[in-house]
Write a protein that holds these residues in place. Structure first.
Motif, PDB file in Angstrom:
ATOM      1  N   GLU A 180     -44.157-101.398  53.385  1.00  0.00           N
ATOM      2  CA  GLU A 180     -44.871-102.673  53.329  1.00  0.00           C
ATOM      3  C   GLU A 180     -45.118-103.135  51.901  1.00  0.00           C
ATOM      4  N   ASP A 181     -45.222-102.186  50.983  1.00  0.00           N
ATOM      5  CA  ASP A 181     -45.459-102.560  49.585  1.00  0.00           C
ATOM      6  C   ASP A 181     -44.174-102.933  48.856  1.00  0.00           C
ATOM      7  N   GLY A 182     -43.057-102.926  49.593  1.00  0.00           N
ATOM      8  CA  GLY A 182     -41.783-103.325  49.006  1.00  0.00           C
ATOM      9  C   GLY A 182     -40.969-102.197  48.410  1.00  0.00           C
ATOM     10  N   ARG A 183     -41.509-100.996  48.414  1.00  0.00           N
ATOM     11  CA  ARG A 183     -40.775 -99.864  47.852  1.00  0.00           C
ATOM     12  C   ARG A 183     -39.963 -99.171  48.941  1.00  0.00           C
ATOM     13  N   TYR A 184     -38.802 -98.637  48.545  1.00  0.00           N
ATOM     14  CA  TYR A 184     -37.919 -97.961  49.487  1.00  0.00           C
ATOM     15  C   TYR A 184     -38.229 -96.462  49.524  1.00  0.00           C
ATOM     16  N   TYR A 185     -37.981 -95.872  50.666  1.00  0.00           N
ATOM     17  CA  TYR A 185     -38.124 -94.423  50.792  1.00  0.00           C
ATOM     18  C   TYR A 185     -37.040 -93.912  51.723  1.00  0.00           C
ATOM     19  N   ALA A 186     -36.680 -92.643  51.526  1.00  0.00           N
ATOM     20  CA  ALA A 186     -35.585 -92.036  52.283  1.00  0.00           C
ATOM     21  C   ALA A 186     -36.087 -91.475  53.608  1.00  0.00           C
ATOM     22  N   VAL A 187     -35.261 -91.616  54.631  1.00  0.00           N
ATOM     23  CA  VAL A 187     -35.576 -91.080  55.958  1.00  0.00           C
ATOM     24  C   VAL A 187     -34.410 -90.199  56.406  1.00  0.00           C
ATOM     25  N   ILE A 188     -34.714 -88.967  56.805  1.00  0.00           N
ATOM     26  CA  ILE A 188     -33.687 -88.054  57.308  1.00  0.00           C
ATOM     27  C   ILE A 188     -33.518 -88.322  58.807  1.00  0.00           C
ATOM     28  N   ASP A 189     -32.359 -88.827  59.211  1.00  0.00           N
ATOM     29  CA  ASP A 189     -32.103 -89.124  60.622  1.00  0.00           C
ATOM     30  C   ASP A 189     -31.759 -87.855  61.399  1.00  0.00           C
ATOM     31  N   GLU A 190     -30.928 -87.023  60.825  1.00  0.00           N
ATOM     32  CA  GLU A 190     -30.495 -85.826  61.517  1.00  0.00           C
ATOM     33  C   GLU A 190     -30.066 -84.757  60.521  1.00  0.00           C
ATOM     34  N   HIS A 191     -30.484 -83.544  60.798  1.00  0.00           N
ATOM     35  CA  HIS A 191     -29.993 -82.395  60.045  1.00  0.00           C
ATOM     36  C   HIS A 191     -29.932 -81.211  61.010  1.00  0.00           C
ATOM     37  N   SER A 192     -28.734 -80.910  61.440  1.00  0.00           N
ATOM     38  CA  SER A 192     -28.530 -79.797  62.369  1.00  0.00           C
ATOM     39  C   SER A 192     -27.433 -78.912  61.847  1.00  0.00           C
ATOM     40  N   TRP A 193     -27.455 -77.641  62.252  1.00  0.00           N
ATOM     41  CA  TRP A 193     -26.468 -76.712  61.731  1.00  0.00           C
ATOM     42  C   TRP A 193     -26.238 -75.532  62.660  1.00  0.00           C
ATOM     43  N   GLY A 194     -25.136 -74.858  62.405  1.00  0.00           N
ATOM     44  CA  GLY A 194     -24.802 -73.616  63.095  1.00  0.00           C
ATOM     45  C   GLY A 194     -24.249 -72.650  62.065  1.00  0.00           C
ATOM     46  N   PHE A 195     -23.607 -71.599  62.525  1.00  0.00           N
ATOM     47  CA  PHE A 195     -23.042 -70.616  61.594  1.00  0.00           C
ATOM     48  C   PHE A 195     -21.552 -70.437  61.864  1.00  0.00           C
ATOM     49  N   PRO A 196     -20.731 -70.268  60.844  1.00  0.00           N
ATOM     50  CA  PRO A 196     -21.118 -70.222  59.428  1.00  0.00           C
ATOM     51  C   PRO A 196     -21.420 -71.612  58.882  1.00  0.00           C
ATOM     52  N   ARG A 197     -22.347 -71.692  57.960  1.00  0.00           N
ATOM     53  CA  ARG A 197     -22.766 -72.987  57.433  1.00  0.00           C
ATOM     54  C   ARG A 197     -21.886 -73.461  56.275  1.00  0.00           C
ATOM     55  N   GLY A 198     -21.196 -72.535  55.636  1.00  0.00           N
ATOM     56  CA  GLY A 198     -20.374 -72.936  54.497  1.00  0.00           C
ATOM     57  C   GLY A 198     -21.178 -73.000  53.207  1.00  0.00           C
ATOM     58  N   LYS A 199     -20.582 -73.569  52.198  1.00  0.00           N
ATOM     59  CA  LYS A 199     -21.221 -73.650  50.889  1.00  0.00           C
ATOM     60  C   LYS A 199     -22.310 -74.725  50.859  1.00  0.00           C
ATOM     61  N   VAL A 200     -23.244 -74.567  49.941  1.00  0.00           N
ATOM     62  CA  VAL A 200     -24.299 -75.566  49.743  1.00  0.00           C
ATOM     63  C   VAL A 200     -23.699 -76.795  49.072  1.00  0.00           C
ATOM     64  N   VAL A 201     -23.964 -77.966  49.654  1.00  0.00           N
ATOM     65  CA  VAL A 201     -23.452 -79.211  49.084  1.00  0.00           C
ATOM     66  C   VAL A 201     -24.577 -80.143  48.630  1.00  0.00           C
ATOM     67  N   GLY A 202     -25.818 -79.810  48.989  1.00  0.00           N
ATOM     68  CA  GLY A 202     -26.936 -80.662  48.604  1.00  0.00           C
ATOM     69  C   GLY A 202     -28.241 -80.087  49.118  1.00  0.00           C
ATOM     70  N   GLY A 203     -29.298 -80.865  49.017  1.00  0.00           N
ATOM     71  CA  GLY A 203     -30.594 -80.417  49.500  1.00  0.00           C
ATOM     72  C   GLY A 203     -31.608 -81.539  49.445  1.00  0.00           C
ATOM     73  N   TYR A 204     -32.757 -81.314  50.098  1.00  0.00           N
ATOM     74  CA  TYR A 204     -33.821 -82.314  50.061  1.00  0.00           C
ATOM     75  C   TYR A 204     -35.169 -81.634  50.239  1.00  0.00           C
ATOM     76  N   ALA A 205     -36.190 -82.273  49.705  1.00  0.00           N
ATOM     77  CA  ALA A 205     -37.567 -81.815  49.865  1.00  0.00           C
ATOM     78  C   ALA A 205     -38.417 -83.013  50.245  1.00  0.00           C
ATOM     79  N   ILE A 206     -39.330 -82.807  51.186  1.00  0.00           N
ATOM     80  CA  ILE A 206     -40.198 -83.879  51.665  1.00  0.00           C
ATOM     81  C   ILE A 206     -41.645 -83.475  51.448  1.00  0.00           C
ATOM     82  N   ALA A 207     -42.404 -84.304  50.742  1.00  0.00           N
ATOM     83  CA  ALA A 207     -43.827 -84.071  50.516  1.00  0.00           C
ATOM     84  C   ALA A 207     -44.627 -85.027  51.400  1.00  0.00           C
TER      85      ALA A 207
END
Length: 301
Positions: A103-130
């Protein structure tokens, strides 16, 4: 470590705690850098025993880094703290996200989906939510390429940690960034990945700075004296004089002083280099006479 450093007050840390810090995480610091590091720790309230803060010495300069545990603790002390989450994204994961406008006009990120199984493979990125009450979740999203350079750090331990414990270090880095931004945490810390870290200075800590400057000044004077060729020669001459006194069998301070007064005839309180040099020649003569006398007595015996 000097007694003054060992007894330097710091919250609930005991004398043994401070000695432990000096001998472990701060072992590469000189006395002035250690004083400065402990002053920064005290001013910020970060406990080095709990790994909330640690020093690094790189190319002779001190850098101070605050651990992720310190950010978490300070965030928890902030009004409205609701926790945080941190995840790594691997190349076999399903990951989708988008941006929304608040509402204040600033953008923020929203995680729509993050699902996984094994093997997951190499790390390609990451995120942290406060999460903070009354605010949209604050999300930090990073591609793995943004932190790969940490593995090439010129700081030995930093390079080792990022190489051997990459996933953990990446999570900590993401968490730091999210909490720092969401809760306004400002410690003027040096980012772990900086290739050319600057020396840390305590803002408006005149008491600590004065101690450091005084210690640095004293150290500089000592170094200048040690580097002075005349001072070095004088020390060597005094050491030689001490050896010759032992050869002459003169061991009492009063007898040494009387000998110096009689043969060197110093003009000041202490004999100069020239006076000691002349005295050494006289001492050599007396040593030779003593040895000759001893040899003569041996022959008569």
């Amino acid at each position: 470590m000097s007694q003054a450093l060992a007894l330097m007050p710091f919250g609930e840390l005991t004398e043994q705690d401070i000695i432990t810090v000096r001998e472990t995480i701060a072992k590469d610091c000189n006395d002035s850098q250690f004083r400065l590091f402990m002053g920064i720790a005290k001013a910020s309230g970060a406990n080095p025993i709990l790994q909330e803060i640690h020093p690094s010495v790189f190319q002779g300069k001190l850098t101070v880094q605050f651990g992720v545990d310190f950010y978490v603790r300070k965030a928890k002390e902030t009004e409205g703290y609701l926790g945080y989450d941190v995840q790594l994204v691997h190349d076999n994961d399903t990951f989708k996200m988008h941006q929304e406008k608040a509402e204040d006009g600033r953008y923020y990120a929203v995680i729509d989906e993050h699902s996984w199984g094994f093997p997951r493979g190499k790390v390609v990125g990451g995120y942290a939510i406060a999460y903070k009450e009354g605010y949209a979740p604050f999300t930090v999203v990073m591609d793995v390429e943004e932190v790969e350079h940490f593995k090439r750090s010129q700081i030995g331990m930093q390079k080792t940690m990022w190489t051997n414990y990459f996933n953990d270090m990446f999570k900590k880095h993401l968490t730091r960034r999210a909490l720092k931004a969401a809760f306004g945490l400002r410690f003027d810390d040096v980012e772990p990945g900086d290739a050319t870290p600057a020396a840390y200075e305590v803002p408006q800590r005149k008491d600590i700075t004065a101690e450091v400057e005084q210690t640095a000044s004293e150290r500089k004077k000592e170094q200048q004296l040690e580097e002075d060729p005349e001072v070095t020669k004088l020390k060597e001459a005094r050491a030689e004089m001490k050896k010759k006194f032992a050869q002459l069998g003169i061991t009492e301070p009063a007898d040494m002083a009387a000998y110096i007064e009689q043969h060197a005839k110093p003009k000041g309180d202490k004999p100069t280099l020239a006076e000691i040099t002349g005295l050494l020649k006289i001492m050599d003569m007396h040593i030779a006479e003593k040895q000759a006398q001893a040899a003569s007595e041996d022959e008569l015996a």
